[in-house]
Design a protein around this motif. Structure first.
Motif, PDB file in Angstrom:
ATOM      1  N   THR A   1       4.278   1.459  -1.022  1.00 52.37           N
ATOM      2  CA  THR A   1       4.643   1.782  -2.281  1.00 52.37           C
ATOM      3  C   THR A   1       3.770   1.921  -3.294  1.00 52.37           C
ATOM      4  OG1 THR A   1       6.333  -0.107  -1.533  1.00 52.37           O
ATOM      5  CG2 THR A   1       6.132   0.370  -4.003  1.00 52.37           C
ATOM      6  N   SER A   2       2.533   1.587  -3.292  1.00 49.15           N
ATOM      7  CA  SER A   2       1.391   1.784  -4.437  1.00 49.15           C
ATOM      8  C   SER A   2       1.229   3.387  -4.251  1.00 49.15           C
ATOM      9  CB  SER A   2       0.334   1.033  -4.171  1.00 49.15           C
ATOM     10  OG  SER A   2      -0.700   1.270  -5.201  1.00 49.15           O
ATOM     11  N   ASN A   3       1.045   3.939  -2.960  1.00 46.75           N
ATOM     12  CA  ASN A   3       0.578   5.238  -2.884  1.00 46.75           C
ATOM     13  C   ASN A   3       1.731   6.309  -3.202  1.00 46.75           C
ATOM     14  OD1 ASN A   3      -1.954   4.431  -1.826  1.00 46.75           O
ATOM     15  ND2 ASN A   3      -1.322   4.730   0.315  1.00 46.75           N
ATOM     16  N   ALA A   4       2.932   5.629  -2.829  1.00 42.33           N
ATOM     17  CA  ALA A   4       4.156   6.677  -3.353  1.00 42.33           C
ATOM     18  C   ALA A   4       4.522   6.614  -4.913  1.00 42.33           C
ATOM     19  CB  ALA A   4       5.634   6.170  -2.745  1.00 42.33           C
TER      20      ALA A   4
ATOM     21  N   ALA B   1       1.925   6.430  -7.070  1.00 39.18           N
ATOM     22  CA  ALA B   1       0.755   7.007  -7.322  1.00 39.18           C
ATOM     23  C   ALA B   1       1.092   8.620  -7.117  1.00 39.18           C
ATOM     24  CB  ALA B   1      -0.557   6.695  -6.900  1.00 39.18           C
ATOM     25  N   GLU B   2       1.579   9.059  -6.267  1.00 36.98           N
ATOM     26  CA  GLU B   2       1.778  10.213  -5.859  1.00 36.98           C
ATOM     27  C   GLU B   2       2.923  10.869  -6.769  1.00 36.98           C
ATOM     28  OE1 GLU B   2       3.862  12.411  -2.282  1.00 36.98           O
ATOM     29  OE2 GLU B   2       2.004  11.631  -1.857  1.00 36.98           O
ATOM     30  N   GLY B   3       3.770   9.971  -7.195  1.00 37.04           N
ATOM     31  CA  GLY B   3       5.021  10.332  -7.920  1.00 37.04           C
ATOM     32  C   GLY B   3       4.404  10.587  -9.464  1.00 37.04           C
TER      33      GLY B   3
ATOM     34  N   SER C   1       1.321  11.542 -10.226  1.00 34.68           N
ATOM     35  CA  SER C   1       0.463  12.755 -10.152  1.00 34.68           C
ATOM     36  C   SER C   1       1.278  13.936 -10.454  1.00 34.68           C
ATOM     37  CB  SER C   1      -0.438  12.718  -8.937  1.00 34.68           C
ATOM     38  OG  SER C   1      -1.160  11.717  -8.884  1.00 34.68           O
ATOM     39  N   LYS C   2       2.627  13.986  -9.327  1.00 37.33           N
ATOM     40  CA  LYS C   2       3.279  15.098  -9.717  1.00 37.33           C
ATOM     41  C   LYS C   2       4.096  15.186 -11.178  1.00 37.33           C
ATOM     42  CE  LYS C   2       4.618  15.238  -4.875  1.00 37.33           C
ATOM     43  NZ  LYS C   2       5.850  14.914  -3.726  1.00 37.33           N
ATOM     44  N   SER C   3       4.291  13.998 -11.603  1.00 36.31           N
ATOM     45  CA  SER C   3       4.865  14.047 -13.089  1.00 36.31           C
ATOM     46  C   SER C   3       3.846  14.693 -14.192  1.00 36.31           C
ATOM     47  CB  SER C   3       5.606  12.978 -13.372  1.00 36.31           C
ATOM     48  OG  SER C   3       4.639  11.975 -13.690  1.00 36.31           O
ATOM     49  N   GLU C   4       2.644  14.380 -13.892  1.00 35.97           N
ATOM     50  CA  GLU C   4       1.553  14.817 -14.577  1.00 35.97           C
ATOM     51  C   GLU C   4       1.201  16.214 -14.808  1.00 35.97           C
ATOM     52  OE1 GLU C   4      -1.737  12.616 -13.671  1.00 35.97           O
ATOM     53  OE2 GLU C   4      -0.988  10.551 -14.518  1.00 35.97           O
TER      54      GLU C   4
ATOM     55  N   LYS D   1       0.951  -1.265   0.037  1.00 37.08           N
ATOM     56  CA  LYS D   1       0.020  -0.030  -0.055  1.00 37.08           C
ATOM     57  C   LYS D   1       0.642   1.078  -0.114  1.00 37.08           C
ATOM     58  CE  LYS D   1      -3.590   2.537   2.660  1.00 37.08           C
ATOM     59  NZ  LYS D   1      -4.319   2.260   3.773  1.00 37.08           N
TER      60      LYS D   1
END
Length: 94
Positions: free
Chosen positions: A80-83, A85-87, A89-92, A78
């Motif tokens: 690792t998955s959240n991190a 997904a957050e990464g 989102s920031k790159s988008e 969880k």
């Protein structure tokens, strides 16, 4: 730890120091003499979740009361998955 064991393979005590110098941490040992390695981990700096046991955690694990190794795996996944997904989102946003 009171768990069901099947000791067909063991860590040779002569190699424990070398394995620990290589990054493994023996965090569980037998209660009798302390010379049988029961649980080994790698640092989170090396791997997000690496645990190996000599016992069978699946025998006492239930869907409402998971064994600690299984619960730890799900919690690490969880995080690792959240991190990840957050990464993403920031790159988008850039």
């Amino acid at each position: 730890i009171e768990e069901r064991h099947r000791h067909r393979f063991e860590v040779n005590p002569l190699h424990v120091d070398a394995l620990e110098k290589g990054g493994l941490r023996f965090v569980g040992k037998d209660a009798d003499k302390g010379d049988r390695m029961e649980v080994v981990e790698l640092s989170e700096a090396v791997h997000p979740y690496f645990v190996a046991t000599q016992y069978h955690p699946e025998f006492n694990s239930r869907h409402t009361r998971p064994s600690p190794p299984f619960l730890g795996l799900l919690q690490a996944a969880k995080v690792t998955s959240n991190a990840a997904a957050e990464g993403a989102s920031k790159s988008e946003l850039s």
